[in-house]
Design an enzyme around this catalytic site. Structure first.
Site, PDB file in Angstrom:
ATOM      1  N   ASP A  62      31.052 -18.508  24.312  1.00 20.35           N
ATOM      2  CA  ASP A  62      31.680 -17.640  23.308  1.00 20.35           C
ATOM      3  C   ASP A  62      30.635 -17.274  22.262  1.00 20.35           C
ATOM      4  OD1 ASP A  62      33.188 -16.347  21.424  1.00 20.35           O
ATOM      5  OD2 ASP A  62      34.605 -17.987  21.083  1.00 20.35           O
ATOM      6  N   ILE A  63      30.161 -16.031  22.300  1.00 18.92           N
ATOM      7  CA  ILE A  63      29.089 -15.644  21.375  1.00 18.92           C
ATOM      8  C   ILE A  63      29.569 -15.507  19.939  1.00 18.92           C
ATOM      9  CG2 ILE A  63      27.748 -14.487  23.163  1.00 18.92           C
ATOM     10  CD1 ILE A  63      28.722 -11.829  21.644  1.00 18.92           C
ATOM     11  N   ASN A  89      27.113  -6.161  24.088  1.00 20.29           N
ATOM     12  CA  ASN A  89      28.257  -5.407  24.593  1.00 20.29           C
ATOM     13  C   ASN A  89      29.597  -6.069  24.286  1.00 20.29           C
ATOM     14  OD1 ASN A  89      29.712  -3.525  26.609  1.00 20.29           O
ATOM     15  ND2 ASN A  89      30.107  -5.568  27.454  1.00 20.29           N
ATOM     16  N   TYR A 154      38.061  -2.057  12.932  1.00 21.49           N
ATOM     17  CA  TYR A 154      37.248  -1.825  14.128  1.00 21.49           C
ATOM     18  C   TYR A 154      36.212  -0.737  13.860  1.00 21.49           C
ATOM     19  CZ  TYR A 154      36.155  -1.078  19.077  1.00 21.49           C
ATOM     20  OH  TYR A 154      35.512  -0.971  20.291  1.00 21.49           O
ATOM     21  N   ALA A 156      34.965  -0.014  10.983  1.00 18.65           N
ATOM     22  CA  ALA A 156      33.997  -0.567  10.039  1.00 18.65           C
ATOM     23  C   ALA A 156      32.944  -1.408  10.735  1.00 18.65           C
ATOM     24  CB  ALA A 156      34.719  -1.405   8.982  1.00 18.65           C
ATOM     25  N   LYS A 158      32.103  -1.466  13.978  1.00 16.35           N
ATOM     26  CA  LYS A 158      31.295  -0.710  14.931  1.00 16.35           C
ATOM     27  C   LYS A 158      30.322   0.222  14.209  1.00 16.35           C
ATOM     28  CE  LYS A 158      32.597  -2.238  18.966  1.00 16.35           C
ATOM     29  NZ  LYS A 158      31.629  -2.898  19.865  1.00 16.35           N
TER      30      LYS A 158
END
Length: 268
Positions: A62-63, A89, A154, A156, A158
């Protein structure tokens, strides 16, 4: 960049755009490690990718956690023998009105979509510097270019990822590490299954393979960015810059339908 022989780490590579990127890069002779949170899903993805030929490794981690990022990088370097390309990604989304979105959901989007790629990139830079011909690819979103209602956080995170990539590209210019930012539009991935919005609400969907091919072509060309959505998206971006109130009015006309269509859109 010539992909042949390049050692590539793709976060969130067990499905969707990440999986399609792995396929496209393997087809060009790249060596790939993919990550995902679910061991079984990662193992199945690796098996499927290996059936197509090429060197591919799976990492279950889990990154969004410090431990997951450390394990991801350690295992990728051990499996690949180094690193030439990092593709950030992995992502998550929760749509809906801001006041109806829980703090846990907001924090999860910030952690996986923005904090994780920044910290993973920082940790990967020493290995990327050893390559001499390296690249960081950040998968943002078309919503980073045109903020849409019910996707405030989302949009914000991205947009933050996109500006991170732009600034880092300039920071690393002349040092052997290029940075590319991709802006996919609606893509037919598991992340979009709970989104019921269609083309009439601005959510036309491309196949992941088409998006991945465009991104890999951008990598080969050394592009700064890859923006999907064609002429219609380009016109909307220009309108959003030149007359944002017109875009406001366009969203106002579809707001109630859009809110209903995306109220269950969640992939965290």
């Amino acid at each position: 960049m010539n992909i042949a022989g390049k050692r590539v780490l793709i976060t969130g590579g067990s499905s969707g755009i990440g999986f399609a990127l792995a396929q496209a890069l393997l087809a060009r002779g790249g060596k790939v490690a993919i990550t995902g949170r679910r061991p079984g899903v990662v193992a199945d993805a690796v098996q499927s990718l290996r059936a197509g030929g090429g060197e591919v490794h799976g990492i279950a981690a889990d990154i969004a956690t410090a431990e997951g990022r450390a394990a991801t990088l350690e295992q990728a370097l051990a499996a690949l023998g180094g690193l030439d390309v990092l593709i950030n990604n992995a992502g998550g989304v929760r749509a809906g009105r801001l006041e109806n979105t829980s703090e846990a959901e907001l924090t999860a989007m910030i952690d996986v979509d923005l904090v994780a790629p920044i910290l993973l990139t920082r940790s990967a830079l020493p290995a990327l510097r050893l390559s001499g011909d390296a690249m960081v690819v950040n998968i943002a979103s078309g919503i980073a270019l045109i903020g849409a209602p019910f996707y405030a956080t989302y949009a914000a995170v991205k947009a933050g990822l996109a500006r991170f990539g732009e600034a880092l590209r300039r920071e690393l210019k002349g040092e052997g590490i290029h940075v590319l930012t991709a802006y996919p539009g609606g893509t037919d991935t598991p992340m979009m299954k709970s989104n019921r919005a269609g083309p009439e609400l601005g959510f036309s969907r491309e196949a992941p393979s088409v998006v991945a091919e465009a991104i890999v072509e951008g990598m080969e060309a050394g592009s700064f960015e890859v923006v999907r959505g064609g002429e219609a998206r380009a016109k909307m971006i220009a309108l959003n810059r030149d007359d944002p109130s017109a875009v406001d009015d366009r969203f106002l006309g579809m707001k109630s339908d859009l809110e209903e269509a995306v109220r269950d859109h969640a992939a965290l």
